[in-house]
Design a protein around this motif. Sequence first.
Motif, short mmCIF file in Angstrom:
data_model
loop_
_atom_site.label_atom_id
_atom_site.label_comp_id
_atom_site.label_asym_id
_atom_site.label_seq_id
_atom_site.Cartn_x
_atom_site.Cartn_y
_atom_site.Cartn_z
N CYS A 62 5.09 -3.19 -2.44
CA CYS A 62 5.18 -4.41 -1.64
C CYS A 62 6.45 -4.39 -0.79
O CYS A 62 7.54 -4.13 -1.31
CB CYS A 62 5.21 -5.64 -2.54
SG CYS A 62 3.90 -5.70 -3.79
N GLY A 114 0.81 -1.21 0.00
CA GLY A 114 0.00 0.00 0.00
C GLY A 114 0.85 1.25 0.00
O GLY A 114 2.08 1.20 -0.07
N SER A 162 -7.86 -5.11 6.97
CA SER A 162 -8.50 -3.85 6.56
C SER A 162 -8.50 -2.90 7.75
O SER A 162 -9.54 -2.41 8.19
CB SER A 162 -9.93 -4.10 6.06
OG SER A 162 -9.95 -4.90 4.90
N TYR A 201 -1.25 -8.47 2.84
CA TYR A 201 -1.81 -9.15 1.68
C TYR A 201 -1.26 -10.57 1.61
O TYR A 201 -0.16 -10.85 2.10
CB TYR A 201 -1.44 -8.43 0.38
CG TYR A 201 -2.15 -7.11 0.18
CD1 TYR A 201 -3.26 -7.02 -0.66
CD2 TYR A 201 -1.70 -5.96 0.80
CE1 TYR A 201 -3.91 -5.80 -0.87
CE2 TYR A 201 -2.34 -4.74 0.61
CZ TYR A 201 -3.44 -4.67 -0.23
OH TYR A 201 -4.08 -3.46 -0.42
N GLU A 207 -1.60 -2.47 4.38
CA GLU A 207 -2.33 -3.64 4.85
C GLU A 207 -1.50 -4.90 4.58
O GLU A 207 -0.53 -4.87 3.82
CB GLU A 207 -3.68 -3.76 4.14
CG GLU A 207 -4.59 -2.55 4.30
CD GLU A 207 -5.19 -2.40 5.69
OE1 GLU A 207 -4.96 -3.27 6.55
OE2 GLU A 207 -5.89 -1.39 5.91
N LYS A 258 -4.98 -11.28 -2.43
CA LYS A 258 -6.07 -11.04 -1.50
C LYS A 258 -5.59 -10.15 -0.35
O LYS A 258 -4.49 -10.34 0.17
CB LYS A 258 -6.59 -12.36 -0.92
CG LYS A 258 -7.20 -13.29 -1.96
CD LYS A 258 -7.61 -14.61 -1.35
CE LYS A 258 -8.18 -15.55 -2.40
NZ LYS A 258 -8.52 -16.88 -1.82
N LYS A 259 -6.42 -9.20 0.02
CA LYS A 259 -6.10 -8.35 1.17
C LYS A 259 -6.53 -9.05 2.44
O LYS A 259 -7.69 -9.43 2.59
CB LYS A 259 -6.79 -6.98 1.05
CG LYS A 259 -6.36 -6.01 2.12
CD LYS A 259 -6.74 -4.58 1.77
CE LYS A 259 -8.23 -4.37 1.78
NZ LYS A 259 -8.58 -2.93 1.67
#
Length: 429
Positions: free
Chosen positions: A417, A173, A195, A181, A179, A191-192
């Motif tokens: 990342c 992010g 949250s 992942y 977040e 996929k996250k």
Amino acid sequence: MRCLSLSLMVVLACACAGAESGISINIQKSLGRTPIAVPDFGTAPGQEALGVELANIMRYDLEFTGMFQIASRAQYPPSFTGFTADATKINFQDWKNAGVEYLVYSYVRQEGENLVIECRLFDVLAGNPVVGQAPTAKMEWKRFAVHLLSDDIVKYTSGVPGIATSQIVFSGGATGKKEIYAVDYDGANLKKATSHQSISIMPRLAPDGNRVAYLSYKDRYPFLYVLNLRTGVSTPLSKDVGMNVSPAWSPGGNQLAIALSKDANGEIYMVNPDGSGKRRITNDKSLDTSPCFSPSGSEICFVSDRQGRPQVFAMGADGSNAHRLSFQGGNSYSPVWSPDGKSIGYVCDMGGLNIWVMGSDGSNPHQLTSSGGEAPSWSADSRHLVFASTRGGRSELWAVNVATGEERRIPIPELSCQGPSWGPRRAAG
């Protein structure tokens, strides 16, 4: 993996023997790679696109290992027009003439809502019988089914299963909002996992592949948490005053080593996954951090500046017999012990951060990357390290083959990342 059931089918397949003189070898071994052909999977008429898709997944898996040289379509025998449901129609002499040592035969058929992927590996040169599989999978698990087949091919040819079924977790992010992942090792199925609308970093996958220890500011201060990937529930691991960083799972997943400064100095502690049972295992006036267990759990490597600058040390899991491992010069960070116990990957700063590897006793330190790298993590087969690098402008995930030095970017578009952690192989069921 509850949507996927796996039934093993032993398929004995004998290739034709009898080589002719004057054979033209079109595929040369490259960097010790074994020539293998993975033609498009055979399908019923009208489903050819599915056969191409699944074959491309397997080609990537096998090429990624660094063990195989994938034959191009131009190198296939002129007589080959595609696989049918009848594997006995394969002309092995034609494939031998093309210089192929292994041939992957695959045929996909639909049974209700499921796909059945019949796959057989033929040793073209020796004509040895081999073992095949026929996994049954719902359409949404087709990639995973092919990864299972790829890993089995790698196991048959090398004795060690592949890692195509594995996942990588990382922090992703923009600045100020990161977040956790999860993504397949090849960059698919992103996929996250959290949250929190905060900063969450330093994820570390547990040996079971279902839990992630990480640092987050979600409760205002930097605390450590454990996330259950299946339920999405996050529970506190450490909320002590001061530094709470560097979670590392024990091989059994029943304890973690973490770095805390609650006693006015950075020290390493052991803690249970529910946050209970904290006990200090280092006692030095310098900063000790970044712990990592050996595969046996009997030792821990860590970073300390107790001899003047950050270097990699090792000690017993009880804190005894601390001794320095890294002596190559520069500063050393982020040690990670290989699953086979033979090597330690780490970051060395000698005018720039790069990934290095040394023996678990500190022997033979050598540089793997030259274009930058941080936060290394081993694959389950000890053949690769994943790491983060800004060589392309933004921080991305890369993998390096430890034996060959070959590097490749893991494609995760439009997402910064950091701090990857490579998980275990995943099983069907």
